[in-house]
Scaffold this motif. Structure first.
Motif, PDB file in Angstrom:
ATOM      1  N   LEU A  59       0.865  -1.313  -0.150  1.00 28.26           N
ATOM      2  CA  LEU A  59       0.043  -0.037  -0.023  1.00 28.26           C
ATOM      3  C   LEU A  59       0.779   1.421  -0.059  1.00 28.26           C
ATOM      4  CD1 LEU A  59      -2.710  -1.008   2.420  1.00 28.26           C
ATOM      5  CD2 LEU A  59      -3.003  -0.567   0.130  1.00 28.26           C
ATOM      6  N   GLU A  60       2.000   1.202   0.728  1.00 25.64           N
ATOM      7  CA  GLU A  60       2.770   2.415   0.769  1.00 25.64           C
ATOM      8  C   GLU A  60       3.703   2.624  -1.015  1.00 25.64           C
ATOM      9  OE1 GLU A  60       3.313   4.934   3.909  1.00 25.64           O
ATOM     10  OE2 GLU A  60       1.475   4.275   3.761  1.00 25.64           O
ATOM     11  N   LEU A  61       3.913   1.623  -0.997  1.00 24.91           N
ATOM     12  CA  LEU A  61       4.810   2.171  -2.604  1.00 24.91           C
ATOM     13  C   LEU A  61       3.489   1.680  -3.382  1.00 24.91           C
ATOM     14  CD1 LEU A  61       7.894   0.050  -2.344  1.00 24.91           C
ATOM     15  CD2 LEU A  61       7.565   1.839  -1.561  1.00 24.91           C
ATOM     16  N   ARG A  62       1.985   2.135  -3.446  1.00 24.43           N
ATOM     17  CA  ARG A  62       1.237   1.909  -4.448  1.00 24.43           C
ATOM     18  C   ARG A  62       1.106   0.924  -5.550  1.00 24.43           C
ATOM     19  NH1 ARG A  62       1.748   6.856  -2.295  1.00 24.43           N
ATOM     20  NH2 ARG A  62      -0.278   8.134  -1.324  1.00 24.43           N
ATOM     21  N   MET A  63       1.717  -0.431  -5.093  1.00 31.91           N
ATOM     22  CA  MET A  63       2.286  -1.473  -6.668  1.00 31.91           C
ATOM     23  C   MET A  63       0.761  -1.564  -6.792  1.00 31.91           C
ATOM     24  SD  MET A  63       4.577  -3.400  -3.892  1.00 31.91           S
ATOM     25  CE  MET A  63       6.315  -3.583  -3.584  1.00 31.91           C
ATOM     26  N   THR A 112       1.704  -4.163  15.385  1.00 33.13           N
ATOM     27  CA  THR A 112       1.939  -4.058  14.224  1.00 33.13           C
ATOM     28  C   THR A 112       1.760  -3.280  13.297  1.00 33.13           C
ATOM     29  OG1 THR A 112       3.427  -6.685  13.860  1.00 33.13           O
ATOM     30  CG2 THR A 112       3.287  -4.966  12.168  1.00 33.13           C
ATOM     31  N   ILE A 113       0.159  -3.260  13.120  1.00 29.86           N
ATOM     32  CA  ILE A 113      -0.057  -1.546  12.178  1.00 29.86           C
ATOM     33  C   ILE A 113      -0.369  -0.583  12.896  1.00 29.86           C
ATOM     34  CG2 ILE A 113      -2.433  -1.062  11.608  1.00 29.86           C
ATOM     35  CD1 ILE A 113      -3.318  -3.379  11.785  1.00 29.86           C
ATOM     36  N   PHE A 114      -0.106  -0.066  14.762  1.00 31.34           N
ATOM     37  CA  PHE A 114      -0.013   1.046  15.053  1.00 31.34           C
ATOM     38  C   PHE A 114       1.314   1.510  14.512  1.00 31.34           C
ATOM     39  CE2 PHE A 114      -3.781   0.641  17.089  1.00 31.34           C
ATOM     40  CZ  PHE A 114      -4.191   2.076  16.761  1.00 31.34           C
ATOM     41  N   THR A 115       2.567   0.309  14.810  1.00 32.91           N
ATOM     42  CA  THR A 115       3.994   0.730  15.035  1.00 32.91           C
ATOM     43  C   THR A 115       4.618   0.843  13.041  1.00 32.91           C
ATOM     44  OG1 THR A 115       4.979  -1.134  16.822  1.00 32.91           O
ATOM     45  CG2 THR A 115       6.797  -0.236  15.070  1.00 32.91           C
ATOM     46  N   LEU A 116       3.955   0.311  12.244  1.00 31.68           N
ATOM     47  CA  LEU A 116       4.257   0.899  10.825  1.00 31.68           C
ATOM     48  C   LEU A 116       3.820   2.688  10.302  1.00 31.68           C
ATOM     49  CD1 LEU A 116       3.570  -2.332   9.263  1.00 31.68           C
ATOM     50  CD2 LEU A 116       5.600  -1.722   9.185  1.00 31.68           C
ATOM     51  N   PHE A 117       2.263   2.441  11.060  1.00 35.08           N
ATOM     52  CA  PHE A 117       1.107   3.270  11.461  1.00 35.08           C
ATOM     53  C   PHE A 117       2.310   4.642  11.174  1.00 35.08           C
ATOM     54  CE2 PHE A 117      -1.311   7.206  12.558  1.00 35.08           C
ATOM     55  CZ  PHE A 117      -1.878   7.318  11.517  1.00 35.08           C
ATOM     56  N   ARG A 118       2.554   4.165  12.557  1.00 35.22           N
ATOM     57  CA  ARG A 118       3.986   5.573  13.290  1.00 35.22           C
ATOM     58  C   ARG A 118       5.093   6.258  12.461  1.00 35.22           C
ATOM     59  NH1 ARG A 118       8.900   4.585  16.092  1.00 35.22           N
ATOM     60  NH2 ARG A 118       8.091   2.641  16.211  1.00 35.22           N
ATOM     61  N   ILE A 119       5.672   4.529  11.707  1.00 35.41           N
ATOM     62  CA  ILE A 119       6.875   4.423  10.657  1.00 35.41           C
ATOM     63  C   ILE A 119       6.569   5.636   9.702  1.00 35.41           C
ATOM     64  CG2 ILE A 119       8.727   3.419   9.334  1.00 35.41           C
ATOM     65  CD1 ILE A 119       8.373   1.734  12.312  1.00 35.41           C
ATOM     66  N   GLY A 125       6.657  15.821  13.960  1.00 33.60           N
ATOM     67  CA  GLY A 125       6.459  14.470  13.184  1.00 33.60           C
ATOM     68  C   GLY A 125       6.841  15.058  11.662  1.00 33.60           C
ATOM     69  N   LEU A 126       6.863  16.655  11.337  1.00 31.51           N
ATOM     70  CA  LEU A 126       7.522  17.190   9.813  1.00 31.51           C
ATOM     71  C   LEU A 126       8.475  16.393   9.522  1.00 31.51           C
ATOM     72  CD1 LEU A 126       6.356  21.128  10.271  1.00 31.51           C
ATOM     73  CD2 LEU A 126       5.192  19.577   8.651  1.00 31.51           C
ATOM     74  N   ILE A 127       9.863  16.686  10.753  1.00 32.86           N
ATOM     75  CA  ILE A 127      11.213  16.153   9.985  1.00 32.86           C
ATOM     76  C   ILE A 127      11.566  15.116   9.808  1.00 32.86           C
ATOM     77  CG2 ILE A 127      13.639  15.244  11.136  1.00 32.86           C
ATOM     78  CD1 ILE A 127      12.479  18.178  13.374  1.00 32.86           C
ATOM     79  N   LEU A 128      10.145  13.841  10.887  1.00 32.03           N
ATOM     80  CA  LEU A 128      10.588  12.764  10.421  1.00 32.03           C
ATOM     81  C   LEU A 128       9.869  12.559   9.099  1.00 32.03           C
ATOM     82  CD1 LEU A 128       9.895  11.286  13.240  1.00 32.03           C
ATOM     83  CD2 LEU A 128      11.624  10.731  12.460  1.00 32.03           C
ATOM     84  N   ASP A 129       9.229  13.122   8.694  1.00 32.20           N
ATOM     85  CA  ASP A 129       7.943  12.361   7.023  1.00 32.20           C
ATOM     86  C   ASP A 129       9.022  12.944   6.373  1.00 32.20           C
ATOM     87  OD1 ASP A 129       5.073  12.950   5.638  1.00 32.20           O
ATOM     88  OD2 ASP A 129       5.843  15.025   5.075  1.00 32.20           O
ATOM     89  N   THR A 130       9.888  14.410   6.163  1.00 31.49           N
ATOM     90  CA  THR A 130      10.829  14.133   5.229  1.00 31.49           C
ATOM     91  C   THR A 130      11.999  13.067   5.141  1.00 31.49           C
ATOM     92  OG1 THR A 130      11.406  16.214   5.449  1.00 31.49           O
ATOM     93  CG2 THR A 130      13.162  15.297   4.522  1.00 31.49           C
ATOM     94  N   VAL A 131      12.109  12.106   6.201  1.00 30.06           N
ATOM     95  CA  VAL A 131      13.189  11.347   6.029  1.00 30.06           C
ATOM     96  C   VAL A 131      12.703  10.350   5.756  1.00 30.06           C
ATOM     97  CG1 VAL A 131      14.677   9.185   7.704  1.00 30.06           C
ATOM     98  CG2 VAL A 131      14.225  12.061   8.305  1.00 30.06           C
ATOM     99  N   VAL A 132      11.232   9.599   6.403  1.00 25.62           N
ATOM    100  CA  VAL A 132      10.247   8.743   5.156  1.00 25.62           C
ATOM    101  C   VAL A 132      10.069   8.371   3.811  1.00 25.62           C
ATOM    102  CG1 VAL A 132       8.343   7.362   5.439  1.00 25.62           C
ATOM    103  CG2 VAL A 132       9.193   8.124   7.889  1.00 25.62           C
TER     104      VAL A 132
END
Length: 336
Positions: free
Chosen positions: A191-195, A227-234, A292-299
């Protein structure tokens, strides 16, 4: 979707690997191997044994499978090894408990080749209560709905262990999970890579007599939820940390309103500790938003790297072009 992959010819020289995690499945593993061998005659069938204490290894080898061992306990560890070790163009993954319909595999592979997909999920449909317990149905619906709410899209059966993958999905997927939460991680990765992905409705049967499920409803359900919440955070830090920051700021504002009213009426701040608390909440809330803004750039940069790793491999249909129909065997039609 319930694809019509049976109408597509599967090239005879397409490398297909059936990969089966196995833990104490002596009652079912031979049946599973034989069913996939009949459904996909040209496929290589691998059984990855995860410290079985019964005769699963010997029985799987006797049924014609290539048997390998994984010492780290947990399905996630097994999938990591399978994805790293096995070389193929198309990967068909199922459990070794004979619950998944092997005859659906050619159609699922056909869906992948026809639509150039990276993952086809076997969405389970069962009329047998013993096959798909009510608690598991409810948990699956709740977790699937939560995934859709957090990530915007989802599948109808995120916990299905029956999946067909392209080579570029397998070789670009950094498996981090250790246990049954691996299916959730796969779904989020796609979903994240929109495959391009799809679902194919398949029959889900009860285990053979004497075979016992390794899934714990509450323990593994909690691990999947975590895991769902961890992946959401990441993967969505702007929403996660921004949400936490907004909640803290809102709490600070609610506490500050009475103080401002009192100050406006008397010119005094009688509850000084509350004022200190409000200041702290505001500072922490703003810091959460900035994180959140800084980590969004990293992600975003990390997603770009994942996408480039994914694009380094050819699409499924390009691995063995369908135009080479002269050497194609209509496996899908044979198992329609």
């Amino acid at each position: 979707m319930e694809g019509d992959g049976a109408n597509i010819s599967i090239p005879g020289d397409l490398r297909i690997a059936v990969i089966l995690p196995c833990y104490n499945e002596a009652k079912a593993i031979a049946q599973t191997v034989q069913a996939f061998a009949a459904a996909l005659p040209t496929a290589s069938i691998y059984v990855y044994d995860n410290n079985s204490t019964d005769d699963s290894r010997a029985i799987a080898a006797g049924a014609g499978a290539i048997v390998r061992s994984v010492s780290q306990q947990g399905k996630g560890h097994v999938v990591r090894r399978m994805f790293a070790d096995v070389e193929a163009d198309i990967y068909v993954m199922a459990d070794g408990d004979a619950t998944y319909d092997a005859s659906a595999a050619p159609a699922m592979v056909g869906d992948m080749l026809r639509d150039n997909l990276d993952m086809v999920v076997g969405a389970r449909k069962s009329e047998v209560e013993a096959a798909y317990r009510r608690g598991h149905r409810l948990g699956n619906r709740v977790l699937t709905g939560l995934l859709r709410y957090l990530f915007g899209r989802s599948f109808t059966d995120i916990l299905s262990g029956y999946r067909v993958f392209s080579r570029r999905f397998v070789k670009s997927f950094p498996v981090l999970s250790a246990g049954f939460e691996i299916e959730t991680e796969m779904s989020v990765h796609a979903l994240e890579l929109r495959m391009p992905v799809a679902e194919h409705v398949t029959v889900y049967a009860a285990r053979p007599e004497g075979s016992v499920s390794k899934l714990s409803t509450y323990r593994d359900g909690w691990r999947i939820l975590r895991t769902i919440f961890t992946l959401f955070r990441i993967e969505q830090p702007i929403w996660f940390f921004g949400g936490v920051g907004a909640a803290l700021v809102l709490a600070g504002v609610m506490l500050a309103v009475p103080l401002f009213i009192t100050y406006a009426q008397t010119g005094l701040v009688p509850r000084f500790p509350t004022a200190i608390l409000i200041t702290g909440l505001m500072i922490i809330g703003v810091l959460n938003g900035m994180c959140g803004l800084i980590l969004d750039t990293v992600v975003r940069g990390r997603k770009e790297m994942k996408r480039l790793a994914y694009l380094a491999f050819p699409a499924p249909a390009e691995a063995c072009p369908l135009e080479a129909s002269a050497i194609c065997s209509d496996v899908g039609a044979a198992h329609r």
